[in-house]
Write a protein that holds these residues in place. Structure first.
Motif, PDB file in Angstrom:
ATOM      1  N   THR A  79       0.824  -1.218   0.000  1.00  0.00           N
ATOM      2  CA  THR A  79       0.000   0.000   0.000  1.00  0.00           C
ATOM      3  C   THR A  79       0.855   1.263   0.000  1.00  0.00           C
ATOM      4  N   PHE A  80       1.986   1.225   0.712  1.00  0.00           N
ATOM      5  CA  PHE A  80       2.850   2.411   0.777  1.00  0.00           C
ATOM      6  C   PHE A  80       3.467   2.714  -0.587  1.00  0.00           C
ATOM      7  N   LYS A  82       2.062   2.118  -3.406  1.00  0.00           N
ATOM      8  CA  LYS A  82       1.023   2.624  -4.303  1.00  0.00           C
ATOM      9  C   LYS A  82       0.461   3.972  -3.872  1.00  0.00           C
ATOM     10  N   THR A  83       0.278   4.146  -2.564  1.00  0.00           N
ATOM     11  CA  THR A  83      -0.433   5.347  -2.082  1.00  0.00           C
ATOM     12  C   THR A  83       0.305   6.113  -1.005  1.00  0.00           C
ATOM     13  N   SER A  84       1.433   5.578  -0.534  1.00  0.00           N
ATOM     14  CA  SER A  84       2.199   6.180   0.567  1.00  0.00           C
ATOM     15  C   SER A  84       1.406   6.182   1.872  1.00  0.00           C
ATOM     16  N   ASN A  85       0.411   5.313   1.972  1.00  0.00           N
ATOM     17  CA  ASN A  85      -0.416   5.239   3.185  1.00  0.00           C
ATOM     18  C   ASN A  85      -0.157   3.930   3.933  1.00  0.00           C
ATOM     19  N   PRO A  86       0.338   4.011   5.187  1.00  0.00           N
ATOM     20  CA  PRO A  86       0.439   2.810   6.027  1.00  0.00           C
ATOM     21  C   PRO A  86      -0.874   2.623   6.803  1.00  0.00           C
ATOM     22  N   MET A  91      -8.273  -4.035   8.528  1.00  0.00           N
ATOM     23  CA  MET A  91      -9.633  -3.501   8.525  1.00  0.00           C
ATOM     24  C   MET A  91      -9.643  -2.012   8.198  1.00  0.00           C
ATOM     25  N   ASP A  92      -8.597  -1.285   8.637  1.00  0.00           N
ATOM     26  CA  ASP A  92      -8.506   0.141   8.298  1.00  0.00           C
ATOM     27  C   ASP A  92      -8.420   0.325   6.786  1.00  0.00           C
ATOM     28  N   LEU A  93      -7.667  -0.553   6.144  1.00  0.00           N
ATOM     29  CA  LEU A  93      -7.533  -0.481   4.689  1.00  0.00           C
ATOM     30  C   LEU A  93      -8.883  -0.698   4.014  1.00  0.00           C
ATOM     31  N   SER A 100     -12.288   0.886  -5.124  1.00  0.00           N
ATOM     32  CA  SER A 100     -12.747   1.809  -6.158  1.00  0.00           C
ATOM     33  C   SER A 100     -11.603   2.558  -6.838  1.00  0.00           C
ATOM     34  N   SER A 101     -10.435   2.521  -6.239  1.00  0.00           N
ATOM     35  CA  SER A 101      -9.314   3.281  -6.802  1.00  0.00           C
ATOM     36  C   SER A 101      -8.675   2.573  -8.002  1.00  0.00           C
ATOM     37  N   ASN A 102      -8.882   1.269  -8.114  1.00  0.00           N
ATOM     38  CA  ASN A 102      -8.336   0.499  -9.246  1.00  0.00           C
ATOM     39  C   ASN A 102      -6.817   0.612  -9.388  1.00  0.00           C
ATOM     40  N   ILE A 103      -6.152   0.729  -8.265  1.00  0.00           N
ATOM     41  CA  ILE A 103      -4.697   0.866  -8.335  1.00  0.00           C
ATOM     42  C   ILE A 103      -3.970  -0.405  -7.889  1.00  0.00           C
ATOM     43  N   TYR A 104      -4.736  -1.370  -7.410  1.00  0.00           N
ATOM     44  CA  TYR A 104      -4.129  -2.608  -6.946  1.00  0.00           C
ATOM     45  C   TYR A 104      -4.450  -3.759  -7.893  1.00  0.00           C
TER      46      TYR A 104
END
Length: 419
Positions: A79-80, A82-86, A91-93, A100-104
């Motif tokens: 995730t980091f 792709k989005t820089s988000n840890p 469940m938070d993810l 919906s982002s279609n990035i994975y």
């Protein structure tokens, strides 16, 4: 050709019987595939059990935590990038509607979901002691008494049974019987699906077939106007006994075919690998307000076979009831109708007895009421049927009664007027 084999051929080559069996099995297969769409999630538990076993103890939880942490770390690396988000948890993810982002990639999404499932099992295991600590079985009994306005000697009986169940519950906590991995009940409801939905379908499907078959066998000569030829001899007057044995054998055969094929497909679709020896009272096997509390320490396998055995015996009892009805009614269709009425009356009567007397429990000890509790056999099942040997007593008592009546009917038929 022996008489019994001839009678059996009437059944096994009957288009109605063959057609109904095919329809019932097809329906069961449809239900199984329709309700087990999350098999990929279910397989995650098999992987966990392969790694750590199903027994939950301190060492297992330490290893499980490390495994979960590693999986969460791998998730965050993806995730980091792709989005820089840890994320603090899987469940938070999922709460961020990342689909919906279609990035994975699809493989990433499957991995994320596996981590979410692993996380769910880890925290459920971690909080299991707390969940069990909050349960007071005696208070559950009092809640049932209050809900149904039970009073007098009946209330005393309920309190006594729940006091016994409380001792059993304390034993489950003491020996760690509940500390075993299994499918999470409140998420997947596998116990309810298997032992309530499927088993209840099995029971009623087989019951319909057995009533039709027994009524058909018993009234074949009467409906085909051959009674004066067949029953004119001394041997012919013993034909009822042969028909009884064939109906019992057919009951066993039909039960074996429907349960065998249906469960064979179920366990092919849903893997219980590594879970066969898990106690049925596992804390994970909890999909209602109260955990499943079995009166006996039984593994899933033992519980399954006990339930299957109970189905066999119940269906034989239904064959006996149909045999008795058929000795008085000379139409297979009316026999089916009378059986249905008998079933309904047995259920209604059990709800009409005053709840202030111990007589209220008598109405529960019938095979008709017994089959309605299939998901709670050998377990706590509410204030009216929570007895340690409820199933055993019901089966034994009705077997003695019905077999005795069947014997009387056979002897009576030898001298009965056919007009």
């Amino acid at each position: 050709m022996s008489v019994k084999l001839y009678e059996l051929k009437k059944v096994i080559f009957s288009p109605v019987v063959i057609g109904l069996m095919a329809v019932f099995i097809a329906f069961n297969i449809f239900v199984i595939f329709n309700q087990t769409q999350s098999t990929s999630e279910l397989k995650v538990l098999n992987k966990i059990v392969d790694k750590f076993g199903y027994k939950i103890n301190d060492k297992m939880m330490v290893d499980f935590k490390l495994y979960y942490s590693d999986q969460l770390k791998n998730l965050n690396e993806i995730t980091f990038e792709k989005t820089s988000n840890p994320y603090q948890s899987a469940m938070d993810l999922f709460s961020n509607d990342f689909n919906s982002s279609n990035i994975y990639k699809e493989d990433d999404l499957e991995f994320f979901n596996d981590v979410r499932v692993i996380e769910n099992y880890y925290y459920t295991a971690k909080n299991l002691d707390i969940s069990y600590k909050d349960n007071n079985i005696k208070q559950v009994g009092e809640g049932g008494i209050s809900m149904y306005n039970i009073s007098g000697s009946a209330a005393d009986t309920v309190r006594m049974q729940y006091a016994k169940l409380s001792i059993r519950f304390d034993k489950i906590k003491e020996n760690g019987e509940y500390k075993n991995l299994f499918f999470i009940g409140n998420v997947y409801k596998m116990h309810t699906f298997l032992f309530k939905t499927l088993f209840r379908d099995f029971i009623f499907e087989i019951m319909i077939l057995i009533v039709l078959i027994t009524g058909y066998l018993m009234n074949y000569e009467f409906e085909n106007k051959t009674l004066f030829v067949v029953y004119a001899t001394k041997r012919g007057r013993k034909l009822n006994k042969d028909k009884f044995y064939v109906s019992i054998f057919t009951s066993i055969l039909v039960t074996t075919i429907i349960i065998g094929i249906s469960l064979g497909i179920y366990f092919t679709v849903v893997s219980y690998s590594g879970l066969w020896k898990v106690p049925i009272s596992s804390g994970f096997n909890w999909d209602n307000q109260l955990p499943y509390i079995s009166w006996f320490n039984m593994s899933f396998t033992k519980y399954l076979f006990c339930c299957i055995g109970l189905v066999y015996v119940c269906e034989i009892l239904f064959a006996c009831i149909t045999f008795i009805i058929s000795n008085f009614i000379r139409s297979s269709y009316i026999v089916f109708f009378i059986f249905a009425i008998t079933f309904g009356i047995a259920i209604i009567i059990s709800g009409l007895i005053p709840v202030s007397s111990n007589a209220v429990f008598i109405g529960q000890f019938t095979p008709f009421v017994l089959i309605l509790h299939s998901q709670q056999w050998f377990m706590e099942k509410g204030p009216f049927a929570t007895f340690k040997y409820y199933e055993v007593f019901t089966i034994v008592a009705w077997s003695i009664i019905l077999l005795s009546i069947c014997g009387i009917c056979m002897r009576k038929f030898r001298k009965q007027n056919l007009y």
